[in-house]
Design a protein around this motif. Structure first.
Motif, PDB file in Angstrom:
ATOM      1  N   ILE A  59      43.049 -36.425  54.995  1.00  0.00           N
ATOM      2  CA  ILE A  59      43.747 -36.753  53.648  1.00  0.00           C
ATOM      3  C   ILE A  59      42.860 -36.562  52.391  1.00  0.00           C
ATOM      4  CG2 ILE A  59      44.862 -38.467  52.036  1.00  0.00           C
ATOM      5  CD1 ILE A  59      45.641 -40.060  54.608  1.00  0.00           C
ATOM      6  N   SER A  62      42.935 -37.770  45.248  1.00  0.00           N
ATOM      7  CA  SER A  62      42.524 -37.465  44.025  1.00  0.00           C
ATOM      8  C   SER A  62      43.241 -38.445  43.192  1.00  0.00           C
ATOM      9  CB  SER A  62      42.867 -36.153  43.574  1.00  0.00           C
ATOM     10  OG  SER A  62      44.019 -35.870  43.705  1.00  0.00           O
ATOM     11  N   THR A  81      37.772 -36.890  50.807  1.00  0.00           N
ATOM     12  CA  THR A  81      38.288 -36.348  51.698  1.00  0.00           C
ATOM     13  C   THR A  81      38.058 -37.291  53.195  1.00  0.00           C
ATOM     14  OG1 THR A  81      37.949 -34.087  50.888  1.00  0.00           O
ATOM     15  CG2 THR A  81      38.489 -34.420  53.432  1.00  0.00           C
ATOM     16  N   SER A 117      46.989 -39.528  44.255  1.00  0.00           N
ATOM     17  CA  SER A 117      47.619 -38.160  44.871  1.00  0.00           C
ATOM     18  C   SER A 117      46.928 -37.967  46.183  1.00  0.00           C
ATOM     19  CB  SER A 117      47.140 -36.979  44.023  1.00  0.00           C
ATOM     20  OG  SER A 117      48.201 -35.870  44.328  1.00  0.00           O
ATOM     21  N   SER A 119      46.880 -35.594  49.416  1.00  0.00           N
ATOM     22  CA  SER A 119      47.078 -34.051  50.358  1.00  0.00           C
ATOM     23  C   SER A 119      46.837 -34.202  51.681  1.00  0.00           C
ATOM     24  CB  SER A 119      46.572 -32.889  49.315  1.00  0.00           C
ATOM     25  OG  SER A 119      46.880 -32.992  47.908  1.00  0.00           O
ATOM     26  N   ASN A 121      46.258 -32.231  55.473  1.00  0.00           N
ATOM     27  CA  ASN A 121      45.972 -31.259  56.218  1.00  0.00           C
ATOM     28  C   ASN A 121      45.908 -31.419  57.708  1.00  0.00           C
ATOM     29  OD1 ASN A 121      43.942 -29.449  57.782  1.00  0.00           O
ATOM     30  ND2 ASN A 121      43.647 -28.482  55.538  1.00  0.00           N
ATOM     31  N   TYR A 128      44.738 -27.861  52.010  1.00  0.00           N
ATOM     32  CA  TYR A 128      45.645 -28.797  51.862  1.00  0.00           C
ATOM     33  C   TYR A 128      46.997 -28.321  51.283  1.00  0.00           C
ATOM     34  CZ  TYR A 128      41.722 -31.814  53.148  1.00  0.00           C
ATOM     35  OH  TYR A 128      40.994 -32.598  54.004  1.00  0.00           O
ATOM     36  N   THR A 129      47.841 -28.170  52.068  1.00  0.00           N
ATOM     37  CA  THR A 129      49.187 -27.499  51.613  1.00  0.00           C
ATOM     38  C   THR A 129      50.290 -28.291  52.185  1.00  0.00           C
ATOM     39  OG1 THR A 129      49.319 -26.555  53.779  1.00  0.00           O
ATOM     40  CG2 THR A 129      48.366 -25.242  51.998  1.00  0.00           C
ATOM     41  N   THR A 131      53.230 -31.228  51.210  1.00  0.00           N
ATOM     42  CA  THR A 131      53.685 -32.511  50.288  1.00  0.00           C
ATOM     43  C   THR A 131      52.484 -32.904  49.686  1.00  0.00           C
ATOM     44  OG1 THR A 131      53.569 -34.045  51.952  1.00  0.00           O
ATOM     45  CG2 THR A 131      55.761 -32.656  51.632  1.00  0.00           C
ATOM     46  N   ASN A 132      52.732 -33.586  48.497  1.00  0.00           N
ATOM     47  CA  ASN A 132      51.492 -34.280  47.830  1.00  0.00           C
ATOM     48  C   ASN A 132      52.171 -35.392  47.403  1.00  0.00           C
ATOM     49  OD1 ASN A 132      48.884 -34.136  46.652  1.00  0.00           O
ATOM     50  ND2 ASN A 132      49.866 -33.921  44.699  1.00  0.00           N
ATOM     51  N   ASP A 133      51.993 -36.487  48.009  1.00  0.00           N
ATOM     52  CA  ASP A 133      52.348 -37.903  47.646  1.00  0.00           C
ATOM     53  C   ASP A 133      51.602 -38.611  46.573  1.00  0.00           C
ATOM     54  OD1 ASP A 133      53.827 -37.462  49.830  1.00  0.00           O
ATOM     55  OD2 ASP A 133      53.077 -38.730  51.144  1.00  0.00           O
ATOM     56  N   ASP A 172      58.544 -28.539  44.424  1.00  0.00           N
ATOM     57  CA  ASP A 172      57.723 -28.138  45.292  1.00  0.00           C
ATOM     58  C   ASP A 172      57.605 -26.584  45.374  1.00  0.00           C
ATOM     59  OD1 ASP A 172      55.561 -27.488  47.083  1.00  0.00           O
ATOM     60  OD2 ASP A 172      56.265 -28.687  48.472  1.00  0.00           O
TER      61      ASP A 172
END
Length: 182
Positions: A59, A62, A81, A117, A119, A121, A128-129, A131-133, A172
């Motif tokens: 994770i 940010s 991270t 936020s 992200s 992986n 990090y691609t 979804t972004n919660d 997205d």
């Protein structure tokens, strides 16, 4: 019967009541973000955090849309991270050396709001691609005693005489992801 007069002592300085060490800022199925103290260096001030990854993916945490006492300001989240099943110590700071900032000491950090936020992986390769919660937070406790809740479409983020901002639908695409603002 003589009794001794009580001795007055000055208590040691402590964090403001809303800045209690151990206060949970975000707790969901993926991560727990806990306040771990204050940091005040010669060129930045802010808060120490503990980031605990509770899932099986890497994770990247940010901050975004952050404000201090009603002024939009970038709070940099350092060491953000977290490997699967691990904890990380991080710092969320404002650079006091920036001539445009009104924050010059820890005492200037008031009414902090923003979003965490997340992200994800799955293989740890730093890409990090997906979804972004996004989870709103408030360090001064104005939003549910500082515990962040998932952002939902229709949620009012700002409502004042001059401005109203409401979260719209998520999007997205190939270049960006997030929420539309209304």
């Amino acid at each position: 019967d003589e009794t001794e007069a009580p001795v007055e002592t000055t208590p040691e300085p402590t964090m403001a009541p809303f800045m209690e060490e151990g206060k949970v800022l975000l707790d969901n199925e993926f991560i727990t973000i806990t306040l771990d103290g204050e940091v005040e260096e010669s060129y930045y001030v802010g808060y120490k955090l503990i980031l605990e990854n509770k899932c099986d993916q890497y994770i990247l945490v940010s901050t975004d849309n952050t404000s201090v006492d009603g002024y939009m300001m970038y709070l940099n989240l350092q060491n953000s991270t977290v490997n699967p099943g691990k904890k990380a110590k991080a710092e969320m700071v404002v650079y006091t050396s920036d001539e445009n900032t009104m924050v010059k000491s820890i005492a200037d950090l008031k009414n902090i709001e923003g979003v965490f936020s997340l992200s994800f992986n799955s293989d740890g390769d730093n890409s990090y691609t997906g979804t972004n919660d996004v989870y709103p937070f408030s360090i001064d406790g104005r939003q549910g005693e500082g515990i962040a809740a998932p952002a939902v479409s229709g949620q009012v983020l700002v409502d004042s005489d001059m401005l109203r901002i409401t979260l719209g639908e998520t999007f997205d695409d190939d270049y960006a992801f997030g929420y539309k603002l209304l």
